[in-house]
Write an enzyme that holds these catalytic residues in place. Structure first.
Site, PDB file in Angstrom:
ATOM      1  CG  ASN A  50      -0.432  -0.137   2.418  1.00 39.40           C
ATOM      2  OD1 ASN A  50       0.531  -0.486   2.682  1.00 39.40           O
ATOM      3  ND2 ASN A  50      -1.254   0.291   3.432  1.00 39.40           N
ATOM      4  CE  LYS A  68       8.072 -11.133   0.579  1.00 38.95           C
ATOM      5  NZ  LYS A  68       7.466 -10.402  -0.411  1.00 38.95           N
ATOM      6  N   GLY A 111       2.434  -5.499   7.440  1.00 35.17           N
ATOM      7  CA  GLY A 111       1.423  -6.068   6.771  1.00 35.17           C
ATOM      8  C   GLY A 111       0.287  -6.769   7.497  1.00 35.17           C
ATOM      9  CB  SER A 112      -2.304  -8.846   6.814  1.00 32.57           C
ATOM     10  OG  SER A 112      -1.635 -10.098   6.633  1.00 32.57           O
ATOM     11  CD  GLU A 151       4.700  -0.489  13.022  1.00 36.25           C
ATOM     12  OE1 GLU A 151       3.488  -0.091  13.011  1.00 36.25           O
ATOM     13  OE2 GLU A 151       5.733   0.249  13.625  1.00 36.25           O
ATOM     14  CG  LEU A 152       1.038  -6.972  12.930  1.00 35.42           C
ATOM     15  CD1 LEU A 152       0.729  -7.908  13.939  1.00 35.42           C
ATOM     16  CD2 LEU A 152       1.526  -7.470  11.675  1.00 35.42           C
ATOM     17  CB  CYS A 186      -2.176   0.347   8.518  1.00 34.73           C
ATOM     18  SG  CYS A 186      -0.740   1.241   8.659  1.00 34.73           S
ATOM     19  CD  GLU A 244      -6.252  -3.264   7.754  1.00 38.04           C
ATOM     20  OE1 GLU A 244      -6.102  -4.567   7.744  1.00 38.04           O
ATOM     21  OE2 GLU A 244      -5.610  -2.459   8.301  1.00 38.04           O
TER      22      GLU A 244
HETATM   23  P1  NAD Z   1       0.183  -9.159   3.893  1.00 40.61           P
HETATM   24  O1  NAD Z   1       0.153  -9.616   4.904  1.00 40.61           O
HETATM   25  O2  NAD Z   1      -0.485  -9.863   2.703  1.00 40.61           O
HETATM   26  O3  NAD Z   1       1.460  -8.832   3.113  1.00 40.61           O
HETATM   27  C1  NAD Z   1       2.560  -8.334   3.503  1.00 40.61           C
HETATM   28  C2  NAD Z   1       4.065  -8.953   3.199  1.00 40.61           C
HETATM   29  O4  NAD Z   1       4.019 -10.126   3.577  1.00 40.61           O
HETATM   30  C3  NAD Z   1       4.086  -8.903   1.773  1.00 40.61           C
HETATM   31  O5  NAD Z   1       5.633  -8.639   1.240  1.00 40.61           O
HETATM   32  C4  NAD Z   1       3.680 -10.413   1.373  1.00 40.61           C
HETATM   33  O6  NAD Z   1       4.469 -10.763   0.125  1.00 40.61           O
HETATM   34  C5  NAD Z   1       4.220 -11.033   2.580  1.00 40.61           C
HETATM   35  N1  NAD Z   1       3.592 -12.266   2.822  1.00 40.61           N
HETATM   36  C6  NAD Z   1       2.194 -12.620   2.529  1.00 40.61           C
HETATM   37  N2  NAD Z   1       2.018 -13.856   2.864  1.00 40.61           N
HETATM   38  C7  NAD Z   1       3.074 -14.367   3.548  1.00 40.61           C
HETATM   39  C8  NAD Z   1       3.568 -15.523   4.075  1.00 40.61           C
HETATM   40  N3  NAD Z   1       2.737 -16.471   4.272  1.00 40.61           N
HETATM   41  N4  NAD Z   1       4.907 -15.773   4.520  1.00 40.61           N
HETATM   42  C9  NAD Z   1       5.745 -14.733   4.682  1.00 40.61           C
HETATM   43  N5  NAD Z   1       5.405 -13.264   3.888  1.00 40.61           N
HETATM   44  C10 NAD Z   1       4.187 -13.189   3.679  1.00 40.61           C
HETATM   45  O7  NAD Z   1      -0.460  -7.479   3.738  1.00 40.61           O
HETATM   46  P2  NAD Z   1      -0.683  -6.643   2.414  1.00 40.61           P
HETATM   47  O8  NAD Z   1      -1.946  -6.758   1.951  1.00 40.61           O
HETATM   48  O9  NAD Z   1       0.372  -6.541   1.693  1.00 40.61           O
HETATM   49  O10 NAD Z   1      -1.005  -5.099   3.350  1.00 40.61           O
HETATM   50  C11 NAD Z   1      -2.129  -4.897   3.678  1.00 40.61           C
HETATM   51  C12 NAD Z   1      -2.077  -4.907   5.371  1.00 40.61           C
HETATM   52  O11 NAD Z   1      -0.914  -4.394   5.935  1.00 40.61           O
HETATM   53  C13 NAD Z   1      -3.120  -4.426   5.975  1.00 40.61           C
HETATM   54  O12 NAD Z   1      -3.618  -5.205   7.010  1.00 40.61           O
HETATM   55  C14 NAD Z   1      -2.678  -3.087   6.781  1.00 40.61           C
HETATM   56  O13 NAD Z   1      -3.328  -2.701   7.728  1.00 40.61           O
HETATM   57  C15 NAD Z   1      -1.210  -3.732   7.068  1.00 40.61           C
HETATM   58  N6  NAD Z   1      -0.418  -2.521   7.280  1.00 40.61           N
HETATM   59  C16 NAD Z   1       0.058  -2.254   8.501  1.00 40.61           C
HETATM   60  C17 NAD Z   1       0.737  -1.235   8.725  1.00 40.61           C
HETATM   61  C18 NAD Z   1       1.440  -0.586   9.775  1.00 40.61           C
HETATM   62  O14 NAD Z   1       2.407   0.092  10.035  1.00 40.61           O
HETATM   63  N7  NAD Z   1       0.806  -1.045  10.864  1.00 40.61           N
HETATM   64  C19 NAD Z   1       1.146  -0.212   7.299  1.00 40.61           C
HETATM   65  C20 NAD Z   1       0.874  -0.681   6.177  1.00 40.61           C
HETATM   66  C21 NAD Z   1       0.059  -1.737   6.102  1.00 40.61           C
END
Ligand code: NAD
Length: 480
Positions: free
Chosen positions: A154, A177, A231-232, A253-254, A287, A384
């Site tokens: 994002n 990555k 990420g999530s 950071e989730l 997020c 979310e």
């Molecule tokens: P995601 O969790 O799907 O992916 C994040 C990262 O993890 C990507 O690089 C992805 O390739 C990797 N990934 C996915 N599955 C994996 C696995 N099984 N094993 C290892 N790595 C894996 O999240 P997204 O859809 O890219 O981003 C959206 C989410 O991120 C939302 O929940 C949002 O709230 C969160 N987010 C949080 C912050 C924060 O600072 N708290 C900032 C931005 C986004």
């Protein structure tokens, strides 16, 4: 809307762009749904090469004079600002955000390099006397080691620089990555850091559309000492379990479920302006995006009408179109997910005042949507949304707003609008979130500690705290 010819598409390992050993995968333009380019898919042998490069570079980089590390970070900041338009255009192409959002992100992302160039030279230690008076306690800080950095799609630039800058300032080397939807910005950043004078091997970038197998292998490698993930919450939980096997130092950071509270004494025009920022920046794909609008019942109608008017007036279009205010969602899956949550909430009794139906293609568009009369336990209020949907829920008073706001396992950001500052501060103390916008629709700031409570994360990025995530404290017990 074509990709600039010089855009790198290989893995960045030990200072060079190289082909991956596992073929390639496509990157789409979400504004059209068409293929932009393909980038290298890293295999496990490529990962080994990247970790080896980072590990080999670590001792020298950790021993580099802080001022030298600082100057490289500073030059990176300057180059990002110089190349702001190119970076913004690329992000807009691969992620779909409007050029206005993309330009703002480049400035924000670059600022982490400037901030941590200033922090690199202020890493401190301490000297204390043991309470018994028998000895001195001397503390000093050391970089954690090779860091694995995982970022979401994002904010393709800012989520990377928020980790890269403090890691490098601390003396860590890294394997980054990026997300599979938006790998290009990270590759361009790698080039830019090399141009700024970063030695080979300090930053390595591996791209893949099969993150699970690569990350599992990386976390099993004894040379990786640090995991920083954005990420999530679901993926974060899995990675925490994997990191536990080797007790890897982790920062998380989730996700969020951020409440935006509007009290009866709020300046409503101000609150709507703040809501537009908190909800619509990045098309709601943040997020920190306001997920639930909790509005005191005496002003709920007026606030809803004003917000619907502002959201309905947004110009929708391709991210790279200069006129666009709301671009596409990142991919088709995102649109389906948003549509399902909205449908669930409408079936439960909510009303779509504007929007509410996914747009026809081409491209992955979802319209600005305002939902009123939203039941408190419906999908848009619980989960979310990550899209341009504003659910409005009426609340009786401060206690009701707080109880509802805190009734979630998430705790990232909260927003409060009131003209009574004491009332706002009292609520801020009780809101179970890591960051609060009090009469402000935006909280992100490289100089502030960014992070969440509860299942929204562990650790902080930015501020004075950000560099701590990449440092260990050692101590010597001595006397003289
Ligand atoms: P995601 O969790 O799907 O992916 C994040 C990262 O993890 C990507 O690089 C992805 O390739 C990797 N990934 C996915 N599955 C994996 C696995 N099984 N094993 C290892 N790595 C894996 O999240 P997204 O859809 O890219 O981003 C959206 C989410 O991120 C939302 O929940 C949002 O709230 C969160 N987010 C949080 C912050 C924060 O600072 N708290 C900032 C931005 C986004």
């Amino acid at each position: 809307m074509t990709l600039p010819a010089a855009t790198p598409t290989g893995l960045f390992i030990d200072g060079k762009f190289v082909d991956g050993s596992s073929g390639s995968f496509d990157v789409l333009n979400p504004s059209t749904g068409e293929r932009l380019t393909s980038v290298a898919r890293a295999g496990l042998d490529d990962l080994q090469l990247a970790i080896t490069a980072a590990d080999s570079a670590f001792a020298d980089w950790a021993a580099t004079a802080p001022r030298e590390r600082s100057e490289i970070l500073r030059r990176t900041f300057e180059l990002m600002i110089e190349r702001r338009e190119d970076l913004a255009y690329l992000m807009s192409l691969e992620m779909g955000k409007s050029l206005t959002d993309a330009r703002g992100e480049v400035a924000y992302a670059a600022e982490f390099f400037r901030w941590f160039s200033e922090e690199a030279v202020r890493i401190d230690g301490a000297l204390r006397m043991a309470p018994a008076g028998t000895n001195r306690i001397l503390t000093f800080r050391k970089p954690v080691g090779v860091a694995l950095l995982l970022t979401p799609w994002n904010f393709p630039a800012a989520m990377a620089t928020r980790k890269l800058a403090p890691a490098l300032a601390a003396g860590c080397t890294v394997v980054l990555k990026p997300a599979e939807d938006t790998p290009l910005t990270a590759l361009v950043l790698a080039q830019l850091m090399a141009d700024a004078g970063l030695p080979a091997g300090v930053v390595n970038v591996v791209t893949t559309d099969r993150p699970g197998e690569l990350v599992t292998a990386a976390l099993a490698d004894t040379r990786i000492r640090k995991l920083s993930f954005t990420g999530s919450t679901g993926v974060g939980r899995t990675l925490l379990a994997q990191a536990a096997e080797r007790v890897v130092n982790t920062s998380m950071e989730l996700g969020g479920n951020d409440p935006f509270i509007v009290l009866d004494d709020a300046d409503l025009d101000d609150a709507v302006a703040g809501a537009m920022l908190a909800k619509m920046r990045n098309g709601g794909q943040a997020c920190t995006a306001a997920n639930r609008f909790l509005v005191q019942e005496s002003v709920v109608e007026e606030f809803g009408a004003k917000l619907a008017a502002a959201m309905g007036a947004l110009r929708v279009g391709a991210g790279t179109d200069e006129q666009t205010q709301l671009g596409p969602m990142v991919n088709a899956r995102a649109v389906t997910g948003i549509a399902a949550k909205v449908a669930d909430s409408v079936a439960a009794g909510a009303t779509a005042v504007i929007g509410g139906e996914a747009a026809e293609g081409p491209g992955f568009f979802y319209p600005a949507t305002v939902l009123t009369g939203v039941p408190r336990d419906s999908a848009v209020a619980r989960d979310e949304i990550f899209g341009p949907v504003a659910p409005i829920i009426s609340v009786r008073d401060d206690e009701d707003a707080l109880a509802l706001a805190n009734d979630t396992e998430m705790g990232l950001t909260g927003y409060i609008y009131t003209t009574n500052l004491a009332r706002g501060l009292r609520m801020s103390e009780r809101l179970e979130v890591g960051m609060i916008g009090l009469n402000r629709g935006i909280v992100s700031d490289p100089a502030a500690p960014f992070g969440g409570l509860k299942q929204s994360g562990l650790g902080r990025e930015g501020g004075y705290e950000g560099i701590d995530e990449y440092l260990e404290t050692k101590y010597v017990s001595t006397n003289w």
